[in-house]
Motif scaffolding. Structure first.
Motif, mmCIF file in Angstrom:
data_model
loop_
_atom_site.group_PDB
_atom_site.id
_atom_site.type_symbol
_atom_site.label_atom_id
_atom_site.label_comp_id
_atom_site.label_asym_id
_atom_site.label_seq_id
_atom_site.Cartn_x
_atom_site.Cartn_y
_atom_site.Cartn_z
ATOM 1 N N ALA A 2 -31.479 -0.951 -6.764
ATOM 2 C CA ALA A 2 -30.461 -0.029 -7.254
ATOM 3 C C ALA A 2 -29.163 -0.747 -7.520
ATOM 4 O O ALA A 2 -28.425 -0.397 -8.432
ATOM 5 C CB ALA A 2 -30.244 1.078 -6.238
ATOM 6 N N LEU A 31 -26.995 5.131 -13.721
ATOM 7 C CA LEU A 31 -27.941 6.244 -13.675
ATOM 8 C C LEU A 31 -27.350 7.469 -13.003
ATOM 9 O O LEU A 31 -27.908 8.555 -13.095
ATOM 10 C CB LEU A 31 -29.222 5.809 -12.963
ATOM 11 N N SER A 57 -33.390 2.196 -16.780
ATOM 12 C CA SER A 57 -34.353 2.793 -15.849
ATOM 13 C C SER A 57 -35.585 1.927 -15.719
ATOM 14 O O SER A 57 -36.164 1.794 -14.645
ATOM 15 C CB SER A 57 -34.787 4.172 -16.337
ATOM 16 N N CYS A 60 -35.276 -0.518 -13.144
ATOM 17 C CA CYS A 60 -35.124 -0.032 -11.775
ATOM 18 C C CYS A 60 -36.376 0.627 -11.254
ATOM 19 O O CYS A 60 -36.590 0.695 -10.052
ATOM 20 C CB CYS A 60 -34.046 1.047 -11.707
ATOM 21 N N ALA A 61 -37.136 1.189 -12.145
ATOM 22 C CA ALA A 61 -38.224 2.045 -11.686
ATOM 23 C C ALA A 61 -39.328 1.210 -11.069
ATOM 24 O O ALA A 61 -39.570 0.089 -11.467
ATOM 25 C CB ALA A 61 -38.764 2.856 -12.858
ATOM 26 N N THR A 232 -31.103 7.909 9.167
ATOM 27 C CA THR A 232 -31.761 7.888 7.866
ATOM 28 C C THR A 232 -31.684 6.489 7.271
ATOM 29 O O THR A 232 -32.642 6.019 6.652
ATOM 30 C CB THR A 232 -31.098 8.890 6.910
ATOM 31 N N TYR B 196 -32.848 6.996 -4.055
ATOM 32 C CA TYR B 196 -32.675 8.017 -5.083
ATOM 33 C C TYR B 196 -32.471 7.410 -6.466
ATOM 34 O O TYR B 196 -32.792 8.046 -7.465
ATOM 35 C CB TYR B 196 -31.524 8.960 -4.713
ATOM 36 N N VAL B 197 -31.969 6.166 -6.528
ATOM 37 C CA VAL B 197 -31.771 5.560 -7.842
ATOM 38 C C VAL B 197 -33.118 5.298 -8.506
ATOM 39 O O VAL B 197 -33.316 5.543 -9.695
ATOM 40 C CB VAL B 197 -30.958 4.257 -7.719
ATOM 41 N N LEU B 200 -34.391 8.574 -9.729
ATOM 42 C CA LEU B 200 -33.747 8.992 -10.981
ATOM 43 C C LEU B 200 -34.293 8.188 -12.157
ATOM 44 O O LEU B 200 -34.566 8.719 -13.230
ATOM 45 C CB LEU B 200 -32.234 8.783 -10.886
ATOM 46 N N ALA B 201 -34.434 6.873 -11.930
ATOM 47 C CA ALA B 201 -34.943 6.015 -13.001
ATOM 48 C C ALA B 201 -36.351 6.450 -13.392
ATOM 49 O O ALA B 201 -36.690 6.548 -14.582
ATOM 50 C CB ALA B 201 -34.942 4.561 -12.538
ATOM 51 N N GLN B 204 -36.383 9.550 -15.442
ATOM 52 C CA GLN B 204 -35.951 9.259 -16.819
ATOM 53 C C GLN B 204 -37.129 8.795 -17.663
ATOM 54 O O GLN B 204 -37.221 9.128 -18.841
ATOM 55 C CB GLN B 204 -34.929 8.126 -16.812
ATOM 56 N N ARG B 229 -31.120 12.885 1.307
ATOM 57 C CA ARG B 229 -30.563 13.340 2.573
ATOM 58 C C ARG B 229 -29.783 12.232 3.262
ATOM 59 O O ARG B 229 -29.543 12.273 4.440
ATOM 60 C CB ARG B 229 -31.671 13.853 3.487
ATOM 61 N N ARG B 240 -24.639 17.358 -8.377
ATOM 62 C CA ARG B 240 -24.778 17.142 -9.817
ATOM 63 C C ARG B 240 -26.073 16.396 -10.130
ATOM 64 O O ARG B 240 -26.791 16.745 -11.078
ATOM 65 C CB ARG B 240 -23.559 16.365 -10.327
ATOM 66 N N LEU B 241 -26.344 15.361 -9.345
ATOM 67 C CA LEU B 241 -27.570 14.605 -9.589
ATOM 68 C C LEU B 241 -28.793 15.490 -9.413
ATOM 69 O O LEU B 241 -29.753 15.422 -10.185
ATOM 70 C CB LEU B 241 -27.659 13.414 -8.630
#
Lengths: 366, 368
Positions: A2, A31, A57, A60-61, A232, B196-197, B200-201, B204, B229, B240-241
């Motif tokens: 990220a 992103l 993306s 990153c994905a 977490t 989370y990135v 999101l990717a 997309q 979380r 927003r995300l």
């Protein structure tokens, strides 16, 4: 992934500079914007903004695989616990690449189980081990090297018959003593390096609850949130490492009292109150497998499989011997009464009246 | 026609055109590129690009003709199939199963069986059409790491056996040749996201993936809550995300005809002096899914309650998770405990108490 800089994600130099002026430097920053914001910040048309986001993306994905490619034989996807009935329920043992939690009252055998797993991890594959090192993060100073050696020799006498084998096994277990939350976090940050240098096949954190509960007083405002946040973060790091190196991670947890107005329907159980695994609800979600250890009576204990992606709810009896954990021969209740795994009524030691052999006077009813 | 300020051009070009006095896109299209570049103060390439973008006329990619609605009759005739859950009572309560083209949320405390239900759906979506399934493929986005391949293999095998035991005609026998554990695993795509990135990717890129693999009929995200979380300095960024994510998922569901299922966790909230368990990710998130199922304990049984649905009534159904997978409740070997555990009802969310009418099932129905 990220925090990858945009420059390395295939974005042109001039565009990077343009974005940097708006504080958009990494993939994460880009992103997190909406397409309209990207248009404004990068000065692109709508289509080009979407194309930019798509190409970033792609850097990153994660890769896409099918489950068929990931289907491996049992020896490569599970870490056998050498307890046949438990392995049977868990369909092979502790799944590699996941987090397993051992929760229970004090003195029940969590550290014993951890020491036993350390021995098993160093065994050659022919004997069911992982033939790898162990990273043992000890926060309660409960690890005892003598116990490790005693257990190894008692459990696998033929294999550990020679002194040098014992020494070799002991040298593969790397113990790190961390006594504060910050130390634990620092250790986890460096864990990747430790795993590679020790060629570890197992990571044990004993225990995750003790440091956190010492330092966070959850009755104070704001502490609950920051504690959850810390946990977490720890869990994410451990899961990431477990997955990348495909090794099991074992954690131990404590118990806490559940302050609900329930428990009224459990009469005559000798109940010491209603105790549940500590660290709260969010933590229960993050571990993949949860094994609860509890007392049956002063000597007999039980392992309860409370949460598992493969195993049903099950209860197994065991005792602690010289060679570590020993399951009882006749394991009844393969399918115990199904209970809410979040609210296990765990029995604790103070329930049991046990007479000390040279006790002075009788203990007056507890 | 559209005003220039609302067109999907890049901001700098727009500013130049507005300064030159152009007001609508119609005006821009009437000129030739050379003239446009002179009058608008643009370079030749920019002018050409402007005209190309405006001529396409379609604003959002893949939307294909905004404004083409359909009548309710057409929607009825479309008859999208649902994905069965292998728990017949739940299928009945859902009106056939998990609907394709809509989004469904599964909430529940840990260990309830959310992941198990998701895996069962991934297998059920692949059941051949002649057996009443969709014959499609599935995509599983894993953020928690709870997917153990061995478990999926066991469930797949049980499903294959289930189909083999049914009465077969020639077409079904033919279909069974391709319906094996290996093929089931082979058509289940897995994406493991660690934060989370990455999620999101991945979302997309999913529309392109769905176009390349048109047989996908199910998208599962397990769980959507876990990567969000963590600590966000600004909670509004998270909101927003999440709403952006919800939008993309809803669009994917209807455009590509897939059922989108995601799992949510539970969080403790202080309400009226008492700690209660409610679905995580906040109140506003509750609006994102079309349908919401809550998996919870009640009186020693596992119940699945529908607590938000535009077409089905709120009801609760007992289920169980066996070695074969997600099934009806009656298939447990042992009968549930007779003791009433009062504290287990603490974990029922507040929303559930609103579905009073359907949720009180007589306990004698249990344990066939």
């Amino acid at each position: 992934m990220a925090s990858k800089k945009l420059r390395r994600a295939g974005v042109s130099q001039e565009l990077c500079e343009l974005l940097n002026r708006h504080h958009v430097e990494s993939c994460k920053d880009l992103l997190s914007l909406t397409p309209l914001e990207v248009m404004r910040v990068a000065g692109l048309s709508y289509q080009n903004a979407l194309a930019l986001m798509r190409s970033v993306s792609q850097h990153c994905a994660p890769p896409v695989t099918t489950l068929l490619e990931l289907w491996k034989p049992k020896s490569e996807s599970f870490f056998s616990t050498s307890l046949p009935a438990l392995d049977d329920f868990l369909r092979g043992g502790l799944p590699l690449g996941t987090i397993t939690e051992l929760a229970g009252p004090s003195g029940c055998g969590k550290t014993q189980m951890c020491v036993m797993l350390s021995v098993l991890a160093t065994l050659p594959r022919a004997l069911g081990g992982l033939d790898a090192g162990v990273v043992y993060i000890d926060t309660e100073s409960a690890f005892s090297a003598e116990r490790l050696v005693e257990m190894a020799q008692a459990r696998f006498p033929e294999h550990f018959s020679s002194r040098e084998r014992v020494l070799q096994m002991a040298s593969r277990v790397h113990v790190f003593r961390e006594l504060t939350c910050q130390d634990v976090l620092n250790r986890l940050d460096r864990l990747e390096v430790d795993i590679i240098s020790t060629k570890a096949g197992l990571v044990i954190l004993d225990s995750v609850a003790s440091v956190v509960r010492k330092e966070f007083d959850t009755t104070l405002p704001g502490n609950l949130a920051s504690r959850s946040n810390l946990l977490t973060q720890e869990a994410s790091t451990l899961k990431y490492l477990a997955h990348q190196f495909n090794i099991p991670v074992v954690l131990t947890n404590q118990i806490t009292t559940y302050l609900g107005n329930g428990g009224g329907g459990v009469p005559g159980e000798g109940d010491s109150g209603y105790v549940i695994a500590a660290l709260g609800n969010t933590w229960s979600h993050t571990v993949n497998t949860r094994l609860i250890v509890q007392y049956v009576d002063a000597r007999q204990r039980q392992i309860v499989i409370a949460k598992s992606p493969v195993a049903p709810y099950a209860v197994l009896n065991y005792t602690i011997q010289k060679e570590g954990i020993c399951l009882d021969g006749d394991n009844q209740e393969p399918m115990g009464e199904a209970r809410d795994p979040g609210l296990q009524p765990i029995r604790v030691r103070t329930e049991f009246k046990y007479s000390l052999s040279q006790a002075v006077g009788t203990d007056g009813g507890s | 026609m559209k005003p220039v300020s609302a067109s999907p051009l890049s901001p700098s070009v727009k500013v130049k055109l507005l300064n030159a006095g152009f007001l609508t896109s119609e005006e821009l299209l009437q000129l030739k590129p050379l003239q446009l570049s002179k009058e608008g103060g643009l370079s030749l390439e920019e002018a050409l690009e402007v005209q190309q973008i405006l001529r396409e006329g379609v604003d959002l990619p893949g939307e294909g003709g905004a404004g083409l609605g359909s009548t309710a009759l057409e929607l009825l005739q479309q008859e999208e199939r649902s994905i069965v859950t292998f728990c017949s009572r739940l299928d009945a309560a859902l009106g056939g199963g998990i609907p394709v083209g809509k989004t469904t949320e599964l909430c529940g405390t840990p260990g309830m069986g959310k992941t198990q239900l998701c895996l069962q759906l991934c297998i059920d979506v692949q059941i051949p059409e002649c057996f009443g399934g969709l014959g499609g493929e599935a995509v599983f986005v894993d953020t928690e790491g709870s997917l153990v391949v061995q478990r999926v293999a066991d469930m797949a095998q049980a499903a294959v056996q289930h189909c083999c035991l049914q009465d077969q005609d020639a077409e079904q026998r033919d279909a069974l040749k391709d319906f094996t554990t290996e093929s089931l695993l082979g058509h289940l795509y897995l994406m493991r996201c660690h934060d989370y990135v990455e999620l999101l990717a991945q979302v997309q890129l999913l529309p392109d993936f769905l176009v390349k693999n048109p047989k996908v009929r199910l998208l599962v995200i397990d769980s959507l809550a876990f990567p969000f979380r963590r600590h966000f300095e600004d909670l509004s960024v998270r909101t927003r995300l999440l709403s952006g994510l919800a939008q993309q998922l809803i669009r994917m569901a209807s455009q590509h005809r897939v059922a989108v299922v995601w799992t949510n966790q539970m969080t403790s909230q202080l309400r009226g002096g008492q700690w209660e368990l409610v679905p995580a990710l906040g109140e506003s998130w509750g609006h994102s899914a079309t349908q919401r199922l809550l998996l919870h304990w009640s009186g020693g049984r596992r119940l699945a309650s529908i607590f938000k649905s535009p077409s089905q009534s709120e009801s609760s159904v007992a289920y169980s998770v066996t070695r074969e997978g997600f099934r009806d409740a009656g298939q447990l070997a042992s009968s549930p405990s007779g003791r009433e555990q009062d504290s287990s009802s603490q974990s029922e969310s507040k929303q559930d108490s609103s579905s009073q009418s359907g949720s009180k099932r007589p306990r004698t129905q249990e344990g066939q």
